[in-house]
Design a protein around this motif. Structure first.
Motif, PDB file in Angstrom:
ATOM      1  N   LEU A 113       0.829  -1.202   0.000  1.00 19.82           N
ATOM      2  CA  LEU A 113       0.000   0.000   0.000  1.00 19.82           C
ATOM      3  C   LEU A 113       0.866   1.254   0.000  1.00 19.82           C
ATOM      4  N   ALA A 114       0.356   2.306  -0.643  1.00 22.21           N
ATOM      5  CA  ALA A 114       1.042   3.596  -0.618  1.00 22.21           C
ATOM      6  C   ALA A 114       0.019   4.716  -0.593  1.00 22.21           C
TER       7      ALA A 114
ATOM      8  N   TYR B 201      -0.417   1.434   7.702  1.00 23.72           N
ATOM      9  CA  TYR B 201       0.149   0.124   8.039  1.00 23.72           C
ATOM     10  C   TYR B 201      -0.841  -0.710   8.845  1.00 23.72           C
ATOM     11  N   SER B 202      -1.503  -0.077   9.803  1.00 24.59           N
ATOM     12  CA  SER B 202      -2.419  -0.814  10.671  1.00 24.59           C
ATOM     13  C   SER B 202      -3.780  -1.055  10.031  1.00 24.59           C
ATOM     14  N   SER B 203      -4.007  -0.502   8.846  1.00 23.27           N
ATOM     15  CA  SER B 203      -5.277  -0.720   8.158  1.00 23.27           C
ATOM     16  C   SER B 203      -5.369  -2.107   7.536  1.00 23.27           C
ATOM     17  N   GLN B 204      -4.242  -2.823   7.512  1.00 21.75           N
ATOM     18  CA  GLN B 204      -4.239  -4.159   6.922  1.00 21.75           C
ATOM     19  C   GLN B 204      -4.965  -5.149   7.839  1.00 21.75           C
TER      20      GLN B 204
ATOM     21  N   LEU C 118       1.685  -9.010   7.293  1.00 29.10           N
ATOM     22  CA  LEU C 118       1.666  -7.567   7.011  1.00 29.10           C
ATOM     23  C   LEU C 118       2.614  -7.261   5.855  1.00 29.10           C
ATOM     24  N   THR C 119       2.164  -6.412   4.949  1.00 22.03           N
ATOM     25  CA  THR C 119       2.985  -6.080   3.790  1.00 22.03           C
ATOM     26  C   THR C 119       3.573  -4.683   3.922  1.00 22.03           C
ATOM     27  N   HIS C 120       4.447  -4.298   3.019  1.00 24.37           N
ATOM     28  CA  HIS C 120       5.094  -2.988   3.059  1.00 24.37           C
ATOM     29  C   HIS C 120       4.090  -1.882   2.754  1.00 24.37           C
ATOM     30  N   THR C 121       4.246  -0.763   3.449  1.00 20.60           N
ATOM     31  CA  THR C 121       3.434   0.422   3.189  1.00 20.60           C
ATOM     32  C   THR C 121       4.344   1.641   3.067  1.00 20.60           C
ATOM     33  N   TYR C 122       3.900   2.595   2.253  1.00 18.25           N
ATOM     34  CA  TYR C 122       4.714   3.772   1.960  1.00 18.25           C
ATOM     35  C   TYR C 122       3.846   5.021   2.043  1.00 18.25           C
TER      36      TYR C 122
ATOM     37  N   LEU D   2      15.162  -1.709  12.627  1.00 22.30           N
ATOM     38  CA  LEU D   2      14.120  -2.615  13.085  1.00 22.30           C
ATOM     39  C   LEU D   2      13.732  -3.597  11.985  1.00 22.30           C
ATOM     40  N   GLY D   3      14.048  -3.227  10.740  1.00 23.71           N
ATOM     41  CA  GLY D   3      13.689  -4.106   9.629  1.00 23.71           C
ATOM     42  C   GLY D   3      12.206  -4.138   9.361  1.00 23.71           C
ATOM     43  N   GLY D   4      11.543  -3.056   9.712  1.00 24.74           N
ATOM     44  CA  GLY D   4      10.097  -3.001   9.550  1.00 24.74           C
ATOM     45  C   GLY D   4       9.665  -2.794   8.116  1.00 24.74           C
ATOM     46  N   ARG D   5       8.368  -2.694   7.943  1.00 25.28           N
ATOM     47  CA  ARG D   5       7.798  -2.631   6.600  1.00 25.28           C
ATOM     48  C   ARG D   5       7.057  -1.329   6.336  1.00 25.28           C
ATOM     49  N   THR D   6       7.364  -0.285   7.115  1.00 25.38           N
ATOM     50  CA  THR D   6       6.778   1.023   6.844  1.00 25.38           C
ATOM     51  C   THR D   6       7.878   1.997   6.444  1.00 25.38           C
TER      52      THR D   6
END
Length: 313
Positions: free
Chosen positions: A82-83, A107-110, A122-126, A157-161
């Motif tokens: 998502l972006a 991010y939390s909308s997933q 959870l997938t990457h968000t931008y 942290l290696g997170g996805r946001t």
């Protein structure tokens, strides 16, 4: 193959930094608009993406005009990533906090509820924010990318946001570079900042020749700029929003001024009451002295202006 679009010196280009124009360019159901959006996102996240859907995060767009008034462009691409992509012409002082808030919400909308899902799904968000008329950071690079990072221990942290901020006011530092040596993100930055500047038309045309996605955006922008009815509608919409914003700001300022005046009046009343109280106590002190001299209450009342009941007997 070069995309067939260039701007002539006579072209009067509408400002792409107006967010309603920005959305008009990137959310239409036509190939140039779709291709431009896909390449815009690809440039700023650093890899090629295929946009699957523009997601309506406000009431569904019933037509082209409705679609253009969305405050951002929410996109789903590739593996459900998502972006949010937005143009902010005049950001407020809390812009950085706003971006962090909406990145977290995106991010939390997933949806990971259900027995067959985990946080690993959870997938990457931008959150991609293009800032038109203000610098948010004190350095010179026009593009910043933020992730969760422990600066003291240098551990990610290696997170996805990811929050990507593009400051167009810093684009001047890119003008001296050859277009071929600019990164795709830098070419978009220069395009957004200088597309309406006739003095930089040669640079813009070089970018249009070099970057197909920007040329697609330029084609839609030129079409809107030459469409008198559409241009008038967009300018009217922008003027209305600007007027409303100005009215709100002025109302707040008028409220502050009124508050200051009320405060001054209250202060004057308090001061006046204190002065009256001080004079009253002085008169009572004089009355005490006159009593010791043997004057009657009536005589003291006439001398001091006190009522008979105010004389300290």
């Amino acid at each position: 193959m070069r995309y067939p679009i260039l701007f002539s010196p006579e072209d009067d280009i509408i400002d792409i930094c107006w967010d309603n124009v920005f959305k008009a360019i990137f959310t239409q159901d036509i190939p140039p608009s779709q291709g431009a959006l896909k390449r815009l996102i690809s440039a700023f996240i650093g890899r090629s993406v295929d946009v699957l859907a523009v997601v309506a995060n406000e009431p569904p767009a019933l037509g082209r005009g409705d679609r253009q008034i969305r405050y951002d462009i929410r996109v789903r691409f590739d593996q459900g990533e998502l972006a949010n992509v937005e143009m902010t012409l005049n950001p407020q002082g809390f812009e950085a906090l706003r971006l962090e808030y909406y990145a977290a919400r995106l991010y939390s909308s997933q949806d990971i509820q259900g027995a067959d899902k985990t946080f690993g799904d959870l997938t990457h968000t931008y959150q991609i924010a293009i800032i038109g008329r203000k610098r948010l950071f004190g350095d010179e690079p026009p593009v910043h990318q933020f992730r969760y990072y422990d600066q003291e221990n240098k551990v990610s942290l290696g997170g996805r946001t990811r929050i990507i901020v593009v400051e167009l006011e810093k684009a001047a530092g890119l003008l001296g570079e050859p277009v071929s040596e600019m990164s795709p993100a830098e070419r978009w930055t220069v395009f957004f900042r200088y597309v309406t500047d006739p003095q930089q038309r040669d640079v813009i045309n070089k970018i249009l020749t070099y970057e197909e996605g920007i040329a697609m955006a330029g084609e839609v922008l030129l079409s809107i700029s030459k469409d008198e009815a559409e241009r008038a509608r967009l300018e009217s919409e922008y003027k209305y929003r600007l007027d409303r914003q100005s009215e709100m700001v002025q109302a707040r300022r008028d409220g502050l001024v009124e508050g200051e005046l009320i405060g001054l009046k209250k202060g004057e009343l308090i001061g006046l009451k204190k002065e009256e109280q001080h004079l009253f106590e002085e008169r009572r002190e004089i009355a005490r002295k006159l009593l010791t001299m043997g004057l009657s209450p009536d005589q003291i009342a006439r001398a001091t202006g006190l009522a008979p009941g105010e004389i300290p007997l």
